[in-house]
Design an enzyme around this catalytic site. Structure first.
Site, PDB file in Angstrom:
ATOM      1  N   GLY A 220       0.822  -1.212   0.000  1.00 27.29           N
ATOM      2  CA  GLY A 220       0.000   0.000   0.000  1.00 27.29           C
ATOM      3  C   GLY A 220       0.847   1.248   0.000  1.00 27.29           C
ATOM      4  CG  ASN A 221      -0.350   4.705  -1.541  1.00 22.43           C
ATOM      5  OD1 ASN A 221      -1.049   5.533  -0.976  1.00 22.43           O
ATOM      6  ND2 ASN A 221      -0.766   4.027  -2.611  1.00 22.43           N
ATOM      7  NE  ARG A 222       3.820   8.105   5.086  1.00 15.45           N
ATOM      8  CZ  ARG A 222       4.661   9.128   4.998  1.00 15.45           C
ATOM      9  NH1 ARG A 222       5.739   9.019   4.265  1.00 15.45           N
ATOM     10  NH2 ARG A 222       4.405  10.247   5.638  1.00 15.45           N
ATOM     11  CB  SER A 223      -2.683   8.277  -0.380  1.00 10.24           C
ATOM     12  OG  SER A 223      -3.755   9.150  -0.621  1.00 10.24           O
ATOM     13  CB  ALA A 287      -1.505   7.431  -3.892  1.00 10.61           C
TER      14      ALA A 287
END
Ligand code: CTP
Length: 421
Positions: A220-223, A287
């Site tokens: 995943g990502n931090r958005s 994102a």
């Protein structure tokens, strides 16, 4: 510009209401404040009066020197009942912080102080921002009261999670931050008629996709989705019909915005493709993962089964935005977002503008302090074919307003905004 009535009930978080008033007045809104007697134990009326430029009311039987008028209005000739006149003049009524006690009174229609009487008389949209101890928030009585209010069309915001007022305590019950409070109020304001986005269909993607590794793990990502939700709120407040494709966003929902929840890049692609042809403006703030595990295990991988090293092959995901741009029709305005780091951020953004055939790219230096992922502020540069606009560090609400101003300008400048530049 709107007239916002703010009801402040008792709680440590009352100090955040001062910052909200500062933000709201700076944004051009006229604000009047009602406090409960308990609220005055936490923050004095003088601070609210100084920030609003108007008297603060507490007692039902007290004369309002402004006779129910907001700071932008002339007081009427007669001396009306202050709480009735105030709510009649208000475009929205925000209760922040709303204590468990005040929420209970609102749910049951009690009118035992000026704040609750005014709420009972209000015909304008009511927004309630709870703040309390986590056990009080989780108590079934509070849960039922919140459900009752929501069923009646009241917007009850989700409190934040983190440190609470009592020393050493943490949990869910924090008052949302002032920029979020302002965005929530602006989102319920009656749409300005005849505005530049009136009736436009706006599709926003928000949040960050999660690509499964196995049944429980993901890449995943931090958005957080804050920027995308701020864009959606702002577009709705300007009269647009807004749909957000939200990838894993745990933020409060705006009742005026349709939200389609997705998890993966593939789901986001399907949801955006299904809605793209009908939209006038696409704001691609999500994102989206550029790579995903080529083969996700359907079960939870066990350490024994994997051994000492887990090697994973990642494959490219389709570029959703480029795919949509390839089938754009005249009249559509497409805005991409570019999360970059370093000095060449704007150059990269300009390259994306051309490569993906977009009308604007919002370049976000995610390494800059206060900008990027999971913070309430942002600093961006909006790149179009004609030039660049730098938006200095500001709340995501203010940045969203700047992006939409750019969209409106692009649409005004190009009779056929779909023409490829
Ligand atoms: N985007 C998309 N589909 C993807 C990846 C990105 O639609 N699979 C969109 C994002 O929503 C955003 C823009 O494309 O609007 C970002 O462009 P991208 O080139 O992916 O940016 P980066 O991921 O930062 O790319 P790079 O690392 O190559 O600079």
């Amino acid at each position: 510009m709107a007239r916002i009535l703010l009801g402040v009930s008792g709680g440590i978080a009352a100090y955040k209401a001062l910052e909200l008033v500062r933000l709201a007045t700076a944004a051009g809104h006229a604000v009047r404040v009602i406090q409960t007697p308990t609220a005055q134990r936490f923050v004095g009326a003088a601070s609210f009066a100084a920030l609003t430029g108007a008297p603060v009311l507490v007692d039902e039987f007290e004369r309002d020197p402004a006779r129910g008028a907001f700071p932008d209005q002339a007081p009427p000739e007669h001396d009306p009942l202050s709480h009735l006149e105030l709510v009649r003049n208000a475009d929205a009524f925000l209760v922040a912080p709303a204590s468990a006690n005040t929420i209970a009174k609102l749910a049951h229609g009690l009118a035992d102080n000026l704040l609750t009487s005014a709420a009972l008389a209000a015909r304008c949209p009511l927004v309630v921002a709870p703040a309390m101890n986590d056990a009080m928030w989780a108590n079934p009585a509070t849960v039922a009261n919140v459900e009752t209010l929501r069923a009646r069309g009241v917007t009850v915001l989700e409190p934040g999670t983190g440190r609470l007022a009592s020393k050493g305590e943490a949990g869910t019950g924090r008052l949302p931050e002032p920029p979020e409070l302002l965005a929530a109020v602006e989102a319920v304001l009656p749409a300005a008629t005849g505005g530049p986005m009136d009736g436009l269909r706006v599709l926003v993607s928000a949040g960050g996709t999660r690509e499964p590794i196995d049944a429980v793990r993901f890449v995943g990502n931090r958005s957080s989705g804050r920027m995308g939700f701020a864009l959606a709120d702002e577009a709705a407040a300007r009269g647009a019909q807004v749909t957000v494709v939200a990838a894993n966003v745990a933020l409060p929902r705006n009742p005026r915005v349709e939200v389609v929840d997705v998890e993966t890049a593939a789901e986001l692609q399907a949801a955006c493709e299904a809605r793209f042809d009908d939209c006038d403006v696409l704001l691609m703030a999500a994102a989206v993962a550029d790579f995903r595990p080529a083969a996700a295990a359907g079960h939870k991988l066990k350490k024994d089964e994997v051994g000492d090293r887990l090697e994973m092959v990642l494959e490219r995901t389709p570029d959703v935005l480029a795919g949509l741009a390839a089938r754009r029709r005249p009249g559509q305005t497409l805005v991409g977002f570019a999360a970059e780091t370093g000095e060449r951020a704007v150059d990269y953004g300009r390259r994306k503008l051309r490569a993906k055939r977009l009308d604007a790219v919002v370049v976000n230096d995610v390494a800059a302090p206060g900008a990027g992922f999971d913070v309430p502020t942002n600093e961006v540069t909006i790149v179009t074919a004609d030039g660049e606009t730098h938006v200095p560090l500001a709340s995501k609400t203010a940045v969203a307003a700047a992006v939409l101003d750019a969209v409106v300008a692009l649409r005004a400048a190009a009779p056929a905004p779909g023409s490829v530049r």
